[in-house]
Design an enzyme around this catalytic site. Structure first.
Site, PDB file in Angstrom:
ATOM      1  N   ASP A  60       0.866  -1.180   0.000  1.00 49.68           N
ATOM      2  CA  ASP A  60       0.000   0.000   0.000  1.00 49.68           C
ATOM      3  C   ASP A  60       0.898   1.223   0.000  1.00 49.68           C
ATOM      4  O   ASP A  60       1.869   1.295   0.755  1.00 49.68           O
ATOM      5  CB  ASP A  60      -0.947   0.010   1.202  1.00 49.68           C
ATOM      6  CG  ASP A  60      -2.198   0.830   0.892  1.00 49.68           C
ATOM      7  OD1 ASP A  60      -2.857   0.550  -0.129  1.00 49.68           O
ATOM      8  OD2 ASP A  60      -2.516   1.769   1.648  1.00 49.68           O
ATOM      9  N   THR A  61       0.587   2.166  -0.876  1.00 42.06           N
ATOM     10  CA  THR A  61       1.461   3.312  -1.102  1.00 42.06           C
ATOM     11  C   THR A  61       0.667   4.595  -1.014  1.00 42.06           C
ATOM     12  O   THR A  61      -0.485   4.647  -1.449  1.00 42.06           O
ATOM     13  CB  THR A  61       2.113   3.186  -2.501  1.00 42.06           C
ATOM     14  OG1 THR A  61       2.948   2.030  -2.500  1.00 42.06           O
ATOM     15  CG2 THR A  61       2.951   4.413  -2.839  1.00 42.06           C
TER      16      THR A  61
ATOM     17  N   PHE B 271       3.140   5.549 -13.522  1.00 35.84           N
ATOM     18  CA  PHE B 271       1.693   5.564 -13.293  1.00 35.84           C
ATOM     19  C   PHE B 271       1.363   6.484 -12.121  1.00 35.84           C
ATOM     20  O   PHE B 271       2.266   7.070 -11.505  1.00 35.84           O
ATOM     21  CB  PHE B 271       1.167   4.139 -13.045  1.00 35.84           C
ATOM     22  CG  PHE B 271       1.626   3.538 -11.738  1.00 35.84           C
ATOM     23  CD1 PHE B 271       2.889   2.992 -11.616  1.00 35.84           C
ATOM     24  CD2 PHE B 271       0.791   3.525 -10.622  1.00 35.84           C
ATOM     25  CE1 PHE B 271       3.320   2.439 -10.403  1.00 35.84           C
ATOM     26  CE2 PHE B 271       1.206   2.959  -9.412  1.00 35.84           C
ATOM     27  CZ  PHE B 271       2.484   2.425  -9.315  1.00 35.84           C
TER      28      PHE B 271
HETATM   29  P1  ITT Z   1      -3.646  -2.236  -5.206  1.00 33.66           P
HETATM   30  O1  ITT Z   1      -4.323  -1.733  -3.950  1.00 33.66           O
HETATM   31  O2  ITT Z   1      -4.468  -3.229  -5.954  1.00 33.66           O
HETATM   32  O3  ITT Z   1      -2.252  -2.724  -4.943  1.00 33.66           O
HETATM   33  P2  ITT Z   1      -3.784   0.569  -6.025  1.00 33.66           P
HETATM   34  O4  ITT Z   1      -3.466   1.242  -7.329  1.00 33.66           O
HETATM   35  O5  ITT Z   1      -5.144   0.779  -5.442  1.00 33.66           O
HETATM   36  O6  ITT Z   1      -3.468  -0.984  -6.217  1.00 33.66           O
HETATM   37  P3  ITT Z   1      -2.542   1.908  -3.754  1.00 33.66           P
HETATM   38  O7  ITT Z   1      -3.821   1.941  -2.979  1.00 33.66           O
HETATM   39  O8  ITT Z   1      -1.312   1.499  -3.031  1.00 33.66           O
HETATM   40  O9  ITT Z   1      -2.657   0.942  -5.017  1.00 33.66           O
HETATM   41  O10 ITT Z   1      -2.240   3.285  -4.475  1.00 33.66           O
HETATM   42  C1  ITT Z   1      -2.540   4.531  -3.915  1.00 33.66           C
HETATM   43  C2  ITT Z   1      -2.438   5.619  -4.953  1.00 33.66           C
HETATM   44  O11 ITT Z   1      -1.075   5.990  -5.104  1.00 33.66           O
HETATM   45  C3  ITT Z   1      -2.946   5.272  -6.354  1.00 33.66           C
HETATM   46  O12 ITT Z   1      -3.582   6.442  -6.872  1.00 33.66           O
HETATM   47  C4  ITT Z   1      -1.712   4.971  -7.129  1.00 33.66           C
HETATM   48  O13 ITT Z   1      -1.875   5.309  -8.488  1.00 33.66           O
HETATM   49  C5  ITT Z   1      -0.679   5.860  -6.450  1.00 33.66           C
HETATM   50  N1  ITT Z   1       0.642   5.244  -6.496  1.00 33.66           N
HETATM   51  C6  ITT Z   1       1.009   4.085  -5.899  1.00 33.66           C
HETATM   52  N2  ITT Z   1       2.296   3.801  -6.186  1.00 33.66           N
HETATM   53  C7  ITT Z   1       2.747   4.810  -6.986  1.00 33.66           C
HETATM   54  C8  ITT Z   1       3.957   5.086  -7.629  1.00 33.66           C
HETATM   55  O14 ITT Z   1       4.993   4.235  -7.556  1.00 33.66           O
HETATM   56  N3  ITT Z   1       4.060   6.198  -8.365  1.00 33.66           N
HETATM   57  C9  ITT Z   1       3.019   7.050  -8.475  1.00 33.66           C
HETATM   58  N4  ITT Z   1       1.829   6.869  -7.911  1.00 33.66           N
HETATM   59  C10 ITT Z   1       1.686   5.750  -7.170  1.00 33.66           C
END
Ligand code: ITT
Length: 194
Positions: free
Chosen positions: A69-70, A149
């Site tokens: 989670d990011t 992305f």
């Molecule tokens: P999963 O939960 O299925 O893993 P998700 O796209 O929903 O996929 P997150 O909840 O972790 O993943 O992502 C939170 C937001 O942060 C989401 O809008 C992503 O596009 C963005 N994000 C995550 N990693 C990123 C990265 O490496 N670079 C830029 N944006 C990122």
């Protein structure tokens, strides 16, 4: 080599992590285990959501797995959007709309400092493990670049002039928040005996 399911529906993440960790972990996607579920993410922390996603797969499909989670944490906005990064501009998970909203919020803000933070939760042999990765940088005034992305077109990491979306995945994957967290995961896995 250890085989683990990566509990993500984000193909960009899957691609990045496979490139970073391919020599240490054999990564299986949700598609490959026949999972097309909308996995709940209801915690108010990155760590909580990462654990929730990994535990969901363990409970429903039985595999050892990990999840990421990011969030993008902006200093001048009290670390928003943070754990709500995906839904910042609404429930649609629309990256263009999210970036447009963030740039608008920061229109008159001089302090552009921000960081990406990744929490990885691993469920292995009945135990939970957490790994964190952070990259510091700043938010640009406009979107730049087409690779990567999410928020990549508006984030410039410290010591660089290009956004993540301009520098391309090869460089992003050596310095990013996710790279740091995955390296910690890989280092942990390499300490385990088979
Ligand atoms: P999963 O939960 O299925 O893993 P998700 O796209 O929903 O996929 P997150 O909840 O972790 O993943 O992502 C939170 C937001 O942060 C989401 O809008 C992503 O596009 C963005 N994000 C995550 N990693 C990123 C990265 O490496 N670079 C830029 N944006 C990122």
């Amino acid at each position: 080599m250890k085989t683990l399911v990566f509990a993500t529906n984000n193909k960009h993440k899957l691609d990045e992590v496979r490139k970073i960790a391919s020599d240490l972990v054999n990564i299986v996607s949700l598609e490959e285990i026949g999972c097309h579920d909308d996995i709940p993410e209801t915690s108010d922390t990155l760590e909580g959501n990462a654990l929730q996603k990994a535990l969901y797969i363990k409970e429903h499909y039985g595999f050892d797995c990990f999840a990421d989670d990011t969030g993008l944490e902006v200093e001048a906005l009290d670390n928003a959007p943070g754990v709500y990064s995906a839904r910042y501009a609404g429930p649609g998970h629309d990256s263009e709309a999210n970036m447009t909203k963030l740039l608008k919020e920061m229109d008159n803000i001089e302090n552009r400092k921000a960081r990406f933070r990744t929490a990885i939760a691993l469920i292995l042999n009945g135990k939970e493990h957490l790994f964190e990765g952070i990259v510091n940088g700043r938010i640009t005034k406009e979107k730049r670049g087409t690779s990567g992305f999410g928020y990549d077109p508006i984030f410039v990491p410290d010591n660089y002039t290009q956004t993540f979306a301009e520098m391309g995945n090869d460089i992003k994957n050596t310095i990013s928040h996710r790279a740091e967290a995955v390296k910690k995961l890989s280092a942990f896995l390499s300490t385990l005996s088979e």
